[in-house]
Design a protein around this motif. Structure first.
Motif, PDB file in Angstrom:
ATOM      1  N   GLU A   1       0.800  -1.220   0.000  1.00  0.00           N
ATOM      2  CA  GLU A   1       0.000   0.000   0.000  1.00  0.00           C
ATOM      3  C   GLU A   1       0.833   1.269   0.000  1.00  0.00           C
ATOM      4  OE1 GLU A   1      -3.145   0.084   2.846  1.00  0.00           O
ATOM      5  OE2 GLU A   1      -4.282  -1.451   1.774  1.00  0.00           O
TER       6      GLU A   1
ATOM      7  N   SER B   1      -6.988   8.846  -4.362  1.00  0.00           N
ATOM      8  CA  SER B   1      -6.946   7.724  -3.422  1.00  0.00           C
ATOM      9  C   SER B   1      -8.349   7.170  -3.189  1.00  0.00           C
ATOM     10  CB  SER B   1      -6.343   8.179  -2.088  1.00  0.00           C
ATOM     11  OG  SER B   1      -6.545   7.217  -1.066  1.00  0.00           O
TER      12      SER B   1
ATOM     13  N   ASN C   1      -9.376   6.426  -0.454  1.00  0.00           N
ATOM     14  CA  ASN C   1      -9.820   7.039   0.801  1.00  0.00           C
ATOM     15  C   ASN C   1     -10.554   8.354   0.587  1.00  0.00           C
ATOM     16  OD1 ASN C   1      -8.693   4.964   2.310  1.00  0.00           O
ATOM     17  ND2 ASN C   1      -6.727   6.010   2.557  1.00  0.00           N
ATOM     18  N   ASP C   2     -10.476   8.897  -0.626  1.00  0.00           N
ATOM     19  CA  ASP C   2     -11.118  10.181  -0.913  1.00  0.00           C
ATOM     20  C   ASP C   2     -12.521  10.022  -1.491  1.00  0.00           C
ATOM     21  OD1 ASP C   2      -8.766  11.452  -0.116  1.00  0.00           O
ATOM     22  OD2 ASP C   2      -7.932  11.443  -2.152  1.00  0.00           O
TER      23      ASP C   2
ATOM     24  N   THR D   1     -10.788  -2.016  -2.974  1.00  0.00           N
ATOM     25  CA  THR D   1     -10.593  -1.337  -1.694  1.00  0.00           C
ATOM     26  C   THR D   1      -9.124  -1.216  -1.304  1.00  0.00           C
ATOM     27  OG1 THR D   1     -10.881  -3.430  -0.504  1.00  0.00           O
ATOM     28  CG2 THR D   1     -12.842  -2.062  -0.817  1.00  0.00           C
TER      29      THR D   1
ATOM     30  N   ASN E   1      -5.686   0.247  -1.016  1.00  0.00           N
ATOM     31  CA  ASN E   1      -5.206   1.619  -1.167  1.00  0.00           C
ATOM     32  C   ASN E   1      -3.765   1.582  -1.674  1.00  0.00           C
ATOM     33  OD1 ASN E   1      -4.980   4.400  -1.059  1.00  0.00           O
ATOM     34  ND2 ASN E   1      -4.444   4.425   1.111  1.00  0.00           N
TER      35      ASN E   1
END
Length: 294
Positions: free
Chosen positions: A159, A223, A225-226, A246, A248
């Motif tokens: 990651e 990302s 995560n965004d 999923t 990253n």
């Protein structure tokens, strides 16, 4: 039995065996007449083993068209959505290449400086670091091994960039700098690190401010995560069953429309006129044409 007969038998056996590995669905698809509509072609793609597919068509003379088939999430049987986000994988190299071109134009980077000039801490960890130029990395002519080709990489993708880079540190070069061509994701990992160092902040922020925002690309992200993970299409790698969406692992996400707008701007020069950096035009045309897709 004569040597000639043994060779004949081996050839027959080899031919029969090779037929097992022929991708017959694809062969069949090529042999058949094309369907009358794009949607019918997209539907047929699912029969060739794709879980889901999105097609975006922009002819420039009329409104773009969107097509989808299969699943956005096969496990939950959610239909493919033409406006869904997806990880664009190595297409992200186009954005990084463009960012490099802009930094070269602004005299913040030089394609003729070496890896050692920008990242001296890697001199003893990457073979020929003092000979490998940014131009060679942009064009995949550095000889630096590809971290995604290391043993079982896709079983558990790394990651962080540090973890990815560690996989190839101290390995022998694949070839001497500029003596051959080999696609290597490590090149662009290092180019991103160089941009981060020169800029003093994350290079995707630069991409967002200097490329995405001027083009009004509000559905492109740096990302997983965004974004809302439910907005992202599932993704798989050949030979591995796990959904990689999923993970990253630093991949850019975008909608097909955002990607299409970016590609058009790249092709028509509206996002960067290469005449402004005439000396480097060949290098960037080369990477944009050959090196960014895999």
């Amino acid at each position: 039995m004569s040597t000639k007969n043994i060779i004949r038998i081996l050839l027959v056996v080899g031919t029969i065996t090779s037929l097992y590995f022929v991708p017959w669905p694809i062969v069949k698809a090529w042999a058949k007449p094309l369907p009358d509509t794009v949607q019918e072609q997209v539907n047929e793609a699912i029969d060739m083993g794709f879980d889901g597919i999105i097609v975006y068509i922009d002819l420039g003379r009329k409104q773009p068209a969107y097509f989808a088939a299969g699943y956005k999430n096969r496990e939950n049987k959610i239909p493919a959505d033409p406006h869904a986000l997806f990880k664009i994988a190595s297409l992200g190299k186009l954005y990084n290449t463009l960012a490099i071109a802009k930094l070269v134009r602004n005299h913040k980077l030089s394609l003729d400086k070496t890896l050692a000039d920008y990242l001296p801490d890697l001199v003893d960890r990457i073979e020929c670091a003092d000979e490998i130029t940014l131009r060679m990395m942009v064009q995949h002519r550095s000889g630096i091994p590809n971290y995604t080709d290391t043993f079982n990489y896709w079983v558990a993708p790394k990651e962080t960039n540090d973890e990815k880079l560690t996989l190839v540190l101290d390995l022998s070069a694949s070839f001497k700098p500029d003596k051959d061509y080999e696609y290597s994701n490590t090149n662009y990992l290092l180019l991103s690190r160089i941009m981060d160092t020169v800029l003093g902040y994350n290079s995707f922020q630069y991409i967002m401010e200097d490329i995405l925002m001027p083009l009004n690309l509000a559905n492109t992200f740096g990302s997983i995560n965004d974004v809302n993970v439910d907005d992202v299409m599932s993704g798989f790698y050949v030979g591995y069953d796990s959904d990689l969406k999923t993970d990253n692992i630093g991949l850019i996400l975008a909608t097909a429309e955002d990607l299409g707008i970016f590609i058009r701007a790249l092709n028509d020069g509206s996002v960067l006129n290469l005449k402004d950096i005439e000396k480097e035009k060949t290098s960037f045309n080369c990477v944009l044409k050959h090196s960014s897709f895999k």
